[in-house]
Design a protein around this motif. Structure first.
Motif, mmCIF file in Angstrom:
data_model
loop_
_atom_site.group_PDB
_atom_site.id
_atom_site.type_symbol
_atom_site.label_atom_id
_atom_site.label_comp_id
_atom_site.label_asym_id
_atom_site.label_seq_id
_atom_site.Cartn_x
_atom_site.Cartn_y
_atom_site.Cartn_z
ATOM 1 N N TRP A 210 72.809 46.069 2.510
ATOM 2 C CA TRP A 210 73.305 46.341 1.161
ATOM 3 C C TRP A 210 74.385 47.424 1.170
ATOM 4 N N ALA A 211 74.412 48.247 2.200
ATOM 5 C CA ALA A 211 75.384 49.346 2.259
ATOM 6 C C ALA A 211 76.822 48.839 2.316
ATOM 7 N N CYS A 212 77.022 47.621 2.823
ATOM 8 C CA CYS A 212 78.387 47.087 2.915
ATOM 9 C C CYS A 212 78.521 45.732 2.230
ATOM 10 N N ALA A 213 77.483 45.290 1.522
ATOM 11 C CA ALA A 213 77.490 43.950 0.943
ATOM 12 C C ALA A 213 78.506 43.767 -0.175
ATOM 13 N N LEU A 214 78.918 44.851 -0.837
ATOM 14 C CA LEU A 214 79.851 44.728 -1.948
ATOM 15 C C LEU A 214 81.214 44.225 -1.509
ATOM 16 N N TRP A 215 81.625 44.528 -0.287
ATOM 17 C CA TRP A 215 82.964 44.153 0.161
ATOM 18 C C TRP A 215 82.988 43.290 1.433
ATOM 19 N N ASP A 216 81.832 42.996 2.024
ATOM 20 C CA ASP A 216 81.837 42.279 3.300
ATOM 21 C C ASP A 216 80.877 41.091 3.238
ATOM 22 N N GLN A 217 81.396 39.889 3.502
ATOM 23 C CA GLN A 217 80.575 38.682 3.415
ATOM 24 C C GLN A 217 79.461 38.671 4.451
ATOM 25 N N ALA A 218 79.754 39.113 5.673
ATOM 26 C CA ALA A 218 78.712 39.124 6.705
ATOM 27 C C ALA A 218 77.543 39.998 6.282
ATOM 28 N N CYS A 219 77.831 41.127 5.656
ATOM 29 C CA CYS A 219 76.761 41.993 5.174
ATOM 30 C C CYS A 219 75.952 41.294 4.087
ATOM 31 N N ARG A 220 76.643 40.594 3.190
ATOM 32 C CA ARG A 220 75.918 39.849 2.151
ATOM 33 C C ARG A 220 75.002 38.798 2.774
ATOM 34 N N ASP A 221 75.494 38.141 3.829
ATOM 35 C CA ASP A 221 74.680 37.126 4.504
ATOM 36 C C ASP A 221 73.414 37.728 5.109
ATOM 37 N N MET A 222 73.472 38.992 5.497
ATOM 38 C CA MET A 222 72.326 39.633 6.150
ATOM 39 C C MET A 222 71.334 40.257 5.184
ATOM 40 N N THR A 223 71.642 40.289 3.887
ATOM 41 C CA THR A 223 70.721 40.913 2.935
ATOM 42 C C THR A 223 69.487 40.033 2.730
ATOM 43 N N PRO A 224 68.328 40.631 2.484
ATOM 44 C CA PRO A 224 67.115 39.839 2.226
ATOM 45 C C PRO A 224 67.314 38.916 1.024
ATOM 46 N N GLY A 225 66.919 37.670 1.171
ATOM 47 C CA GLY A 225 67.043 36.717 0.077
ATOM 48 C C GLY A 225 68.416 36.122 -0.096
ATOM 49 N N SER A 226 69.345 36.395 0.804
ATOM 50 C CA SER A 226 70.691 35.817 0.698
ATOM 51 C C SER A 226 70.637 34.305 0.864
ATOM 52 N N TYR A 227 71.736 33.647 0.500
ATOM 53 C CA TYR A 227 71.848 32.190 0.666
ATOM 54 C C TYR A 227 71.560 31.795 2.109
ATOM 55 N N VAL A 228 72.120 32.540 3.052
ATOM 56 C CA VAL A 228 71.951 32.231 4.469
ATOM 57 C C VAL A 228 70.507 32.433 4.900
ATOM 58 N N VAL A 229 69.937 33.582 4.578
ATOM 59 C CA VAL A 229 68.567 33.893 4.990
ATOM 60 C C VAL A 229 67.579 32.887 4.387
ATOM 61 N N LYS A 230 67.767 32.547 3.102
ATOM 62 C CA LYS A 230 66.855 31.604 2.449
ATOM 63 C C LYS A 230 66.933 30.220 3.080
ATOM 64 N N ASN A 231 68.127 29.744 3.350
ATOM 65 C CA ASN A 231 68.265 28.409 3.923
ATOM 66 C C ASN A 231 67.758 28.339 5.357
ATOM 67 N N LEU A 232 67.996 29.378 6.127
ATOM 68 C CA LEU A 232 67.475 29.392 7.489
ATOM 69 C C LEU A 232 65.953 29.455 7.511
ATOM 70 N N GLY A 233 65.368 30.103 6.515
ATOM 71 C CA GLY A 233 63.922 30.239 6.467
ATOM 72 C C GLY A 233 63.212 29.087 5.797
ATOM 73 N N SER A 234 63.952 28.198 5.169
ATOM 74 C CA SER A 234 63.327 27.082 4.470
ATOM 75 C C SER A 234 62.824 26.037 5.464
ATOM 76 N N GLY A 235 61.681 25.438 5.146
ATOM 77 C CA GLY A 235 61.134 24.420 6.032
ATOM 78 C C GLY A 235 60.773 25.019 7.384
ATOM 79 N N ASP A 236 61.155 24.340 8.437
ATOM 80 C CA ASP A 236 60.867 24.785 9.804
ATOM 81 C C ASP A 236 61.922 25.800 10.237
ATOM 82 N N ALA A 237 61.503 27.032 10.500
ATOM 83 C CA ALA A 237 62.447 28.078 10.911
ATOM 84 C C ALA A 237 62.890 27.924 12.363
ATOM 85 N N THR A 238 62.156 27.141 13.135
ATOM 86 C CA THR A 238 62.492 26.924 14.552
ATOM 87 C C THR A 238 62.457 25.421 14.846
#
Length: 236
Positions: free
Chosen positions: A151-179
């Motif tokens: 969250w410290a850099c999420a306001l201006w950096d997309q990669a940081c937004r992707d790493m925040t809990p509950g982000s689009y990326v984190v949610k989709n990777l965790g949906s269904g089978d994570a491995t």
């Protein structure tokens, strides 16, 4: 026009040539297809983390070379973490993996990722066809379920937004089978990582999850015990 005697001699010569060719092929002396010449182990593709570059892999590359890997089996995917969203970077990784497979003749590669590189490589495996082209996947200190420090850099950096809990990326990777797939998955995590919060964001259900003790986020890259664990997993 050949006489009967000349015809028999020519036929005998042809039979001898065919026999020699078959014997050479059976004994392995003839040229083998590219797949047969390829090493039985998969080449390794390293994927660095946020605001880093392929130079971070020096210690682990050296350890793998000491184990018998050649430079022709070790590859580093370099990318600018500030330029594109995770899905785009994962697509570029997929293109790079195909290049490595063509160059080496290997059917699969092993992916070893650090930090943000874990999300990029997981997206490729789960959504980019990597379940067919990846044998082992390794995450060192990856924010696999997000990290609050992003969250410290999420306001201006997309990669940081992707790493925040509950982000689009984190949610989709965790949906269904994570491995997913037949890929072998492993994570290595520290219980006092100053970047990954909470610490147990790294382990994944279905993976071999290894705690490495109290190490700083980047120290996993050069830690001897972590390196030994990674190398043992790649050999499994």
């Amino acid at each position: 026009m050949l006489t009967v005697r000349q015809g028999l001699i020519a036929l005998l010569a042809l039979c001898l040539a065919l026999t020699a060719s078959a014997a050479a092929h059976a004994s392995g002396r003839g040229p083998a297809p590219a797949a047969d010449r390829a090493s039985p182990r998969s080449p390794v593709v390293f994927v660095h983390g946020y605001n880093a570059d392929p130079g971070v892999w020096g210690a682990l590359r050296a350890d793998l070379r000491a184990d018998g890997y050649t430079d022709a089996e070790l590859f580093s995917f370099g990318y600018d973490t500030h330029q594109s969203v995770n899905e785009v970077l994962a697509g570029r990784l997929g293109t790079y993996v195909e290049q490595v497979r063509r160059e080496t003749g290997a059917a699969t590669v092993d992916l070893v990722a650090h930090s943000f590189g874990s999300l990029v490589s997981r997206w490729y495996v789960k959504f980019g066809g990597g379940t067919d082209t990846v044998d082992h996947w390794v995450s060192l200190a990856g924010p696999n379920r997000g990290t609050s420090t992003a969250w410290a850099c999420a306001l201006w950096d997309q990669a940081c937004r992707d790493m925040t809990p509950g982000s689009y990326v984190v949610k989709n990777l965790g949906s269904g089978d994570a491995t997913p797939g037949a890929v072998k998955y492993a994570t290595f995590w520290s219980d006092c990582d100053e970047v990954i919060n909470p610490d147990d964001s790294v382990p994944l259900t279905g993976a071999t999850n290894t705690p490495v003790g109290c190490l700083a986020h980047n120290d996993l890259l050069g830690d001897d015990a972590t390196s030994a664990g990674v190398r043992a997993f790649l050999a499994s």
